[in-house]
Design a protein around this motif. Structure first.
Motif, PDB file in Angstrom:
ATOM      1  N   GLU A   1      40.263   3.559 -24.057  1.00 48.75           N
ATOM      2  CA  GLU A   1      40.639   2.757 -22.896  1.00 48.75           C
ATOM      3  C   GLU A   1      39.664   3.091 -21.779  1.00 48.75           C
ATOM      4  O   GLU A   1      39.088   4.189 -21.760  1.00 48.75           O
ATOM      5  CB  GLU A   1      42.082   3.050 -22.481  1.00 48.75           C
ATOM      6  N   PRO A   2      39.453   2.165 -20.874  1.00 48.54           N
ATOM      7  CA  PRO A   2      38.511   2.429 -19.782  1.00 48.54           C
ATOM      8  C   PRO A   2      38.987   3.579 -18.894  1.00 48.54           C
ATOM      9  O   PRO A   2      40.176   3.727 -18.633  1.00 48.54           O
ATOM     10  CB  PRO A   2      38.499   1.125 -18.983  1.00 48.54           C
ATOM     11  N   ASP A   3      38.022   4.407 -18.477  1.00 50.56           N
ATOM     12  CA  ASP A   3      38.321   5.494 -17.552  1.00 50.56           C
ATOM     13  C   ASP A   3      37.036   5.841 -16.817  1.00 50.56           C
ATOM     14  O   ASP A   3      36.122   6.427 -17.378  1.00 50.56           O
ATOM     15  CB  ASP A   3      38.850   6.720 -18.301  1.00 50.56           C
ATOM     16  N   SER A   4      36.982   5.483 -15.571  1.00 49.80           N
ATOM     17  CA  SER A   4      35.762   5.698 -14.784  1.00 49.80           C
ATOM     18  C   SER A   4      35.555   7.171 -14.429  1.00 49.80           C
ATOM     19  O   SER A   4      34.501   7.547 -13.924  1.00 49.80           O
ATOM     20  CB  SER A   4      35.803   4.855 -13.505  1.00 49.80           C
ATOM     21  N   ASN A   5      36.541   8.006 -14.684  1.00 52.23           N
ATOM     22  CA  ASN A   5      36.433   9.423 -14.350  1.00 52.23           C
ATOM     23  C   ASN A   5      35.788  10.267 -15.442  1.00 52.23           C
ATOM     24  O   ASN A   5      35.648  11.477 -15.281  1.00 52.23           O
ATOM     25  CB  ASN A   5      37.824  10.005 -14.042  1.00 52.23           C
ATOM     26  N   VAL A   6      35.443   9.658 -16.575  1.00 52.09           N
ATOM     27  CA  VAL A   6      34.833  10.426 -17.668  1.00 52.09           C
ATOM     28  C   VAL A   6      33.455   9.865 -17.975  1.00 52.09           C
ATOM     29  O   VAL A   6      33.163   8.694 -17.731  1.00 52.09           O
ATOM     30  CB  VAL A   6      35.709  10.420 -18.947  1.00 52.09           C
ATOM     31  N   LEU A   7      32.612  10.725 -18.522  1.00 49.88           N
ATOM     32  CA  LEU A   7      31.270  10.325 -18.916  1.00 49.88           C
ATOM     33  C   LEU A   7      31.376   9.233 -19.978  1.00 49.88           C
ATOM     34  O   LEU A   7      32.123   9.349 -20.920  1.00 49.88           O
ATOM     35  CB  LEU A   7      30.521  11.541 -19.469  1.00 49.88           C
ATOM     36  N   GLY A   8      30.673   8.162 -19.818  1.00 53.94           N
ATOM     37  CA  GLY A   8      30.733   7.047 -20.754  1.00 53.94           C
ATOM     38  C   GLY A   8      31.748   5.995 -20.368  1.00 53.94           C
ATOM     39  O   GLY A   8      31.750   4.903 -20.913  1.00 53.94           O
ATOM     40  N   GLY A   9      32.645   6.305 -19.435  1.00 52.56           N
ATOM     41  CA  GLY A   9      33.584   5.317 -18.919  1.00 52.56           C
ATOM     42  C   GLY A   9      34.762   4.989 -19.815  1.00 52.56           C
ATOM     43  O   GLY A   9      35.514   4.069 -19.514  1.00 52.56           O
ATOM     44  N   GLU A  10      34.941   5.709 -20.930  1.00 50.74           N
ATOM     45  CA  GLU A  10      36.081   5.465 -21.811  1.00 50.74           C
ATOM     46  C   GLU A  10      36.653   6.785 -22.300  1.00 50.74           C
ATOM     47  O   GLU A  10      35.936   7.782 -22.385  1.00 50.74           O
ATOM     48  CB  GLU A  10      35.662   4.630 -23.035  1.00 50.74           C
ATOM     49  N   ARG A  11      37.933   6.748 -22.616  1.00 52.22           N
ATOM     50  CA  ARG A  11      38.571   7.918 -23.213  1.00 52.22           C
ATOM     51  C   ARG A  11      39.573   7.423 -24.247  1.00 52.22           C
ATOM     52  O   ARG A  11      39.982   6.258 -24.234  1.00 52.22           O
ATOM     53  CB  ARG A  11      39.258   8.775 -22.171  1.00 52.22           C
TER      54      ARG A  11
END
Length: 152
Positions: free
Chosen positions: A115-125
């Motif tokens: 799912e998208p996550d702007s807080n992690v490297l690559g933007g997904e987790r």
């Protein structure tokens, strides 16, 4: 009437058809209600519960005539009778490690979603569900490694 089992090996052991568990009530006069709740066996006339199965098996322990006692009798059916049937059937089967590894790979590919996550490297987790799958797969992998070490 009682508890039906529909998990692994249910068909092989008779599942809910041959093995339905219930908390049987013993009445003051020593009779068993056999799952009947009627004026013949009123709800306030029993002295305890015993684990029973529709196949004829029954436990030995008499549990108190309380909600907790009824639950304890249900648990006793599961632990003392049903689990033994499941374990005996499971011992008849084995799965080769290569098939488990292939299954793990297939599950990993099918079940691990991001799912998208702007807080992690690559933007997904990984989604929370996928992290749970990943943890379970990791534990299975460790188990397989342990089994391999023990068989050497």
């Amino acid at each position: 009437m009682g508890i039906s089992y529909w998990g692994p090996f249910a068909d092989a052991i008779g599942g809910g058809d041959d093995h339905e568990g219930f908390a049987n009530r013993q009445m003051r006069d020593g009779q068993w209600s056999n799952g009947e709740w009627s004026s013949r066996f009123p709800s306030d006339a029993h002295v305890g519960f015993r684990a029973e199965c529709t196949c004829g098996w029954h436990g030995e322990e008499l549990f108190p005539p309380t909600d907790e006692g009824e639950e304890a009798a249900d648990d006793a059916w599961s632990e003392q009778h049903l689990q033994g049937l499941i374990d005996a059937e499971a011992r008849k089967h084995s799965v080769r490690a290569d098939r488990l590894l292939r299954w793990m790979k297939d599950v990993r590919q099918a079940a691990l979603k991001t799912e998208p996550d702007s807080n992690v490297l690559g933007g997904e987790r990984l989604t929370e569900r996928s992290r749970g799958f990943g943890d379970a797969l990791e534990q299975l992998g460790k188990f397989l490694e342990q089994q391999a070490r023990e068989q050497r």
